[in-house]
Design a protein around this motif. Structure first.
Motif, PDB file in Angstrom:
ATOM      1  N   ASP A 169     -17.401  16.470 -41.926  1.00 29.65           N
ATOM      2  CA  ASP A 169     -17.191  17.908 -41.798  1.00 29.65           C
ATOM      3  C   ASP A 169     -18.442  18.692 -42.196  1.00 29.65           C
ATOM      4  OD1 ASP A 169     -16.617  17.804 -44.843  1.00 29.65           O
ATOM      5  OD2 ASP A 169     -16.570  19.925 -44.337  1.00 29.65           O
ATOM      6  N   ALA A 170     -19.271  18.116 -43.084  1.00 33.98           N
ATOM      7  CA  ALA A 170     -20.520  18.786 -43.464  1.00 33.98           C
ATOM      8  C   ALA A 170     -21.438  18.907 -42.249  1.00 33.98           C
ATOM      9  CB  ALA A 170     -21.217  18.012 -44.578  1.00 33.98           C
ATOM     10  N   ILE A 171     -21.482  17.852 -41.442  1.00 36.60           N
ATOM     11  CA  ILE A 171     -22.283  17.887 -40.214  1.00 36.60           C
ATOM     12  C   ILE A 171     -21.664  18.850 -39.214  1.00 36.60           C
ATOM     13  CG2 ILE A 171     -23.168  16.489 -38.307  1.00 36.60           C
ATOM     14  CD1 ILE A 171     -23.085  14.082 -40.195  1.00 36.60           C
ATOM     15  N   THR A 341     -11.341  21.762 -45.110  1.00 39.00           N
ATOM     16  CA  THR A 341     -12.576  21.153 -45.586  1.00 39.00           C
ATOM     17  C   THR A 341     -13.790  21.954 -45.131  1.00 39.00           C
ATOM     18  OG1 THR A 341     -12.523  19.663 -43.665  1.00 39.00           O
ATOM     19  CG2 THR A 341     -11.680  18.811 -45.739  1.00 39.00           C
ATOM     20  N   VAL A 342     -13.733  22.509 -43.926  1.00 45.67           N
ATOM     21  CA  VAL A 342     -14.850  23.318 -43.424  1.00 45.67           C
ATOM     22  C   VAL A 342     -15.041  24.567 -44.279  1.00 45.67           C
ATOM     23  CG1 VAL A 342     -15.604  24.786 -41.512  1.00 45.67           C
ATOM     24  CG2 VAL A 342     -14.817  22.464 -41.056  1.00 45.67           C
ATOM     25  N   THR A 343     -13.944  25.307 -44.516  1.00 41.56           N
ATOM     26  CA  THR A 343     -14.063  26.565 -45.263  1.00 41.56           C
ATOM     27  C   THR A 343     -14.359  26.321 -46.741  1.00 41.56           C
ATOM     28  OG1 THR A 343     -11.642  26.619 -45.515  1.00 41.56           O
ATOM     29  CG2 THR A 343     -12.583  27.847 -43.675  1.00 41.56           C
ATOM     30  N   ALA A 344     -13.806  25.240 -47.321  1.00 42.04           N
ATOM     31  CA  ALA A 344     -14.086  24.949 -48.730  1.00 42.04           C
ATOM     32  C   ALA A 344     -15.539  24.532 -48.920  1.00 42.04           C
ATOM     33  CB  ALA A 344     -13.152  23.856 -49.238  1.00 42.04           C
ATOM     34  N   THR A 345     -16.084  23.787 -47.965  1.00 40.29           N
ATOM     35  CA  THR A 345     -17.495  23.410 -48.053  1.00 40.29           C
ATOM     36  C   THR A 345     -18.385  24.638 -47.969  1.00 40.29           C
ATOM     37  OG1 THR A 345     -16.989  21.297 -47.010  1.00 40.29           O
ATOM     38  CG2 THR A 345     -19.291  21.936 -47.075  1.00 40.29           C
ATOM     39  N   LEU A 346     -18.016  25.588 -47.102  1.00 41.92           N
ATOM     40  CA  LEU A 346     -18.768  26.836 -47.000  1.00 41.92           C
ATOM     41  C   LEU A 346     -18.666  27.622 -48.303  1.00 41.92           C
ATOM     42  CD1 LEU A 346     -20.431  28.640 -45.108  1.00 41.92           C
ATOM     43  CD2 LEU A 346     -18.303  29.696 -44.350  1.00 41.92           C
ATOM     44  N   THR A 359     -32.193  26.596 -53.621  1.00 37.95           N
ATOM     45  CA  THR A 359     -32.947  26.710 -52.367  1.00 37.95           C
ATOM     46  C   THR A 359     -32.989  25.382 -51.609  1.00 37.95           C
ATOM     47  OG1 THR A 359     -35.019  26.228 -53.558  1.00 37.95           O
ATOM     48  CG2 THR A 359     -34.432  28.546 -53.234  1.00 37.95           C
ATOM     49  N   ILE A 360     -32.097  24.433 -51.956  1.00 36.22           N
ATOM     50  CA  ILE A 360     -32.095  23.159 -51.255  1.00 36.22           C
ATOM     51  C   ILE A 360     -31.557  23.363 -49.838  1.00 36.22           C
ATOM     52  CG2 ILE A 360     -31.777  21.853 -53.373  1.00 36.22           C
ATOM     53  CD1 ILE A 360     -28.851  21.536 -52.696  1.00 36.22           C
ATOM     54  N   PRO A 361     -31.902  22.492 -48.887  1.00 38.87           N
ATOM     55  CA  PRO A 361     -31.457  22.657 -47.494  1.00 38.87           C
ATOM     56  C   PRO A 361     -29.940  22.729 -47.382  1.00 38.87           C
ATOM     57  CG  PRO A 361     -33.126  20.948 -47.658  1.00 38.87           C
ATOM     58  CD  PRO A 361     -32.763  21.317 -49.058  1.00 38.87           C
ATOM     59  N   ASN A 362     -29.473  23.453 -46.343  1.00 38.25           N
ATOM     60  CA  ASN A 362     -28.037  23.641 -46.162  1.00 38.25           C
ATOM     61  C   ASN A 362     -27.287  22.310 -46.032  1.00 38.25           C
ATOM     62  OD1 ASN A 362     -28.349  26.396 -46.265  1.00 38.25           O
ATOM     63  ND2 ASN A 362     -28.425  26.668 -44.054  1.00 38.25           N
ATOM     64  N   TRP A 363     -27.850  21.379 -45.227  1.00 38.59           N
ATOM     65  CA  TRP A 363     -27.137  20.124 -44.998  1.00 38.59           C
ATOM     66  C   TRP A 363     -26.990  19.331 -46.300  1.00 38.59           C
ATOM     67  CZ3 TRP A 363     -29.471  15.594 -46.359  1.00 38.59           C
ATOM     68  CH2 TRP A 363     -30.875  15.617 -46.493  1.00 38.59           C
ATOM     69  N   ALA A 364     -28.020  19.380 -47.158  1.00 38.74           N
ATOM     70  CA  ALA A 364     -27.960  18.654 -48.424  1.00 38.74           C
ATOM     71  C   ALA A 364     -26.922  19.280 -49.357  1.00 38.74           C
ATOM     72  CB  ALA A 364     -29.331  18.645 -49.088  1.00 38.74           C
ATOM     73  N   ARG A 365     -26.909  20.600 -49.397  1.00 37.64           N
ATOM     74  CA  ARG A 365     -25.956  21.301 -50.262  1.00 37.64           C
ATOM     75  C   ARG A 365     -24.524  20.980 -49.830  1.00 37.64           C
ATOM     76  NH1 ARG A 365     -28.586  25.665 -50.716  1.00 37.64           N
ATOM     77  NH2 ARG A 365     -28.061  26.430 -48.642  1.00 37.64           N
ATOM     78  N   ARG A 366     -24.282  20.957 -48.528  1.00 38.23           N
ATOM     79  CA  ARG A 366     -22.935  20.694 -48.031  1.00 38.23           C
ATOM     80  C   ARG A 366     -22.513  19.253 -48.268  1.00 38.23           C
ATOM     81  NH1 ARG A 366     -24.785  24.414 -43.157  1.00 38.23           N
ATOM     82  NH2 ARG A 366     -24.174  26.408 -44.056  1.00 38.23           N
ATOM     83  N   LEU A 367     -23.439  18.328 -48.120  1.00 39.76           N
ATOM     84  CA  LEU A 367     -23.123  16.930 -48.385  1.00 39.76           C
ATOM     85  C   LEU A 367     -22.817  16.705 -49.865  1.00 39.76           C
ATOM     86  CD1 LEU A 367     -25.611  14.929 -46.122  1.00 39.76           C
ATOM     87  CD2 LEU A 367     -23.117  15.061 -45.921  1.00 39.76           C
ATOM     88  N   ILE A 368     -23.520  17.439 -50.733  1.00 39.71           N
ATOM     89  CA  ILE A 368     -23.274  17.310 -52.176  1.00 39.71           C
ATOM     90  C   ILE A 368     -21.864  17.770 -52.515  1.00 39.71           C
ATOM     91  CG2 ILE A 368     -23.882  18.240 -54.439  1.00 39.71           C
ATOM     92  CD1 ILE A 368     -26.815  18.286 -53.475  1.00 39.71           C
ATOM     93  N   THR A 369     -21.472  18.957 -52.035  1.00 39.71           N
ATOM     94  CA  THR A 369     -20.144  19.483 -52.356  1.00 39.71           C
ATOM     95  C   THR A 369     -19.040  18.606 -51.786  1.00 39.71           C
ATOM     96  OG1 THR A 369     -20.238  20.942 -50.410  1.00 39.71           O
ATOM     97  CG2 THR A 369     -20.943  21.861 -52.505  1.00 39.71           C
TER      98      THR A 369
END
Length: 455
Positions: A169-171, A341-346, A359-369
């Protein structure tokens, strides 16, 4: 020489929020989509309203996520239609709180996380950030478990594999955000439509007695006097009012390209409030539909023991006499899990940016959460099996209850503070009502914690 009106406006601007000047530059909430949705300057009111439609439906997702399903199913199976009044009450609370979150975001140009960071000392801000992260992890746990269960029911995918699949879902979110925020909103609204359609079919098949359903929406003293019913009622309220939605809503309303003037902000607040109110009425329908189906199928047939999602899936078609009923139930659960999962990740991105200015990249931040939520599900499933995930789902709702005041109280304190909100401060009666709602939520959730750990 400045006119009296000009001087008044200057004073209001200075007092509206102490970070509205130099600190605001370069710190827009969700900067990559901030003010990217055009709002027509002319045309009919309906055309302008349509430009604001979307954020409310994204927020409504959190009010019908898999964490709500278990409490609604248990409430309907055990007590019939009686707890419909609790679903209605919790939804009215949600409508008020989300309207306040939208007002905060539009009036100040800050989301709730940014507002907390700039209004409180660093130690307080750090505690609020930890509480919010725990809330998002708890929400993610419920959503990952719900999605994994749906994948298992529909496709026979093991729970561990299903939980790992939810990392995609992060992707998906990154792809949708690149297509534009309107595209993301359309995706969410399409899944909401699928959920609604699935339950319309099930309610039509169940054919519940209309008089009993309407009676369920009326207040009953039994909800308070019956300890077992009160426990589930508190669970319904605790699972309905989601704190991460307050952070989410205060941010995504700023994706609209409205005029950042007082008249422009007032109009934006009006349309955003209408949008979220209509969307949350859809959430009311979904939650009520889950309980109504459980009441008319399980309670009416003496199966008052049904409390888990998989139990409901297995019994729905045989008891309802409709072969596709269980499949529709699982499809709705999958759509709910994906949306949540989409809205909670956002929301996780908004919180991390707002509190920590990462300031980390968006994809990394989303994968972390997302990873923070997936790991406990995989470990618990591996060690304890499916029963462990069911207990983990309950624990996630308890964690949500523990931190809910950390989001509601700051929000209400901000929107009722004229020094911070200026001319956009809420009316006195709205402030009184908001503090009453906050008190009710806190008291009920404290009781839930007491019953869970002490009683």
């Amino acid at each position: 020489m400045a006119t009296p009106d000009a001087s008044l406006n200057q004073r209001e601007t200075r007092s509206s929020w102490r970070f509205n000047h130099s600190e605001e530059e370069g710190r827009q909430s969700l900067a990559d989509v901030h003010s990217t949705v055009a709002v027509p300057t002319g045309g009919t009111w309906f055309r302008r309203f349509l430009a604001f439609v979307g954020p409310g439906y994204m927020v409504s997702v959190g009010y019908m996520d898999p964490g709500n399903w278990a409490t609604d199913i248990a409430g309907g199976a055990q007590f019939g239609y009686t707890l419909l009044t609790v679903i209605l009450l919790s939804n009215l609370m949600a409508i008020l709180l989300q309207a306040l979150a939208a007002r905060l975001g539009i009036a100040t140009g800050r989301d709730l996380a940014q507002a907390c960071r700039d209004a409180y000392p660093k130690p307080v801000g750090f505690v609020l950030w930890i509480a919010c992260e725990l809330a998002i992890i708890a929400c993610d746990l419920a959503e990952v478990i719900g999605t994994a269960i749906a994948l298992k029911l529909l496709f026979g995918i093991p729970l561990i594999a299903g939980a790992l699949i939810t990392a995609l879902d992060a992707i998906l979110l990154l792809y949708l955000m690149q297509k534009g925020f309107r595209f993301l909103e359309a995706f969410v609204m399409a899944l909401l439509g699928i959920i609604a359609l699935c339950f319309i079919v099930q309610i039509a098949a169940a054919a519940p007695p209309v008089a009993a359903v309407l009676q369920g929406f009326l207040p009953s003293t039994e909800v308070v006097t019956n300890p077992a019913m009160l426990y589930i009622a508190i669970g319904i309220i605790g699972a309905t009012v989601m704190p991460h939605n307050l952070y989410l809503h205060s941010s995504i309303v700023q994706t609209r390209q409205f005029e950042r003037t007082e008249p422009g902000k007032r109009e934006a607040i009006k349309w955003a409030t209408l949008d979220s109110t209509i969307a949350l009425m859809l959430a009311l329908f979904i939650n009520a539909a889950i309980l109504i189906v459980a009441a008319s199928v399980f309670h009416a047939n003496g199966r008052t023991d049904v409390a888990e999602i998989e139990q409901a899936y297995e019994l729905l078609s045989p008891l309802l006499g409709l072969g596709i009923a269980s499949t529709l139930f699982a499809v709705a659960l999958l759509a709910s899990g994906l949306n949540s999962t989409v809205t909670a990740t956002l929301a996780g991105q908004i919180v991390m940016e707002g509190f920590l200015r990462l300031t980390i990249p968006n994809w990394a931040r989303r994968l972390i959460t997302r990873g923070i939520a997936i790991v406990p599900v995989v470990v618990i499933t591996y060690l304890y099996g499916e029963r462990g995930t069911a207990e983990l789902l309950v624990l996630s709702q308890v964690v949500l209850s523990m931190q809910l005041p950390f989001a509601v109280i700051p929000l209400v304190s901000f929107v009722t503070n004229r020094e911070k909100m200026g001319t956009f401060v809420v009316a006195r009666w709205v402030g009184v009502l908001a503090w009453l709602v906050a008190t009710i939520i806190v008291v009920l959730n404290v009781k839930l914690l007491y019953d869970t750990f002490i009683a």
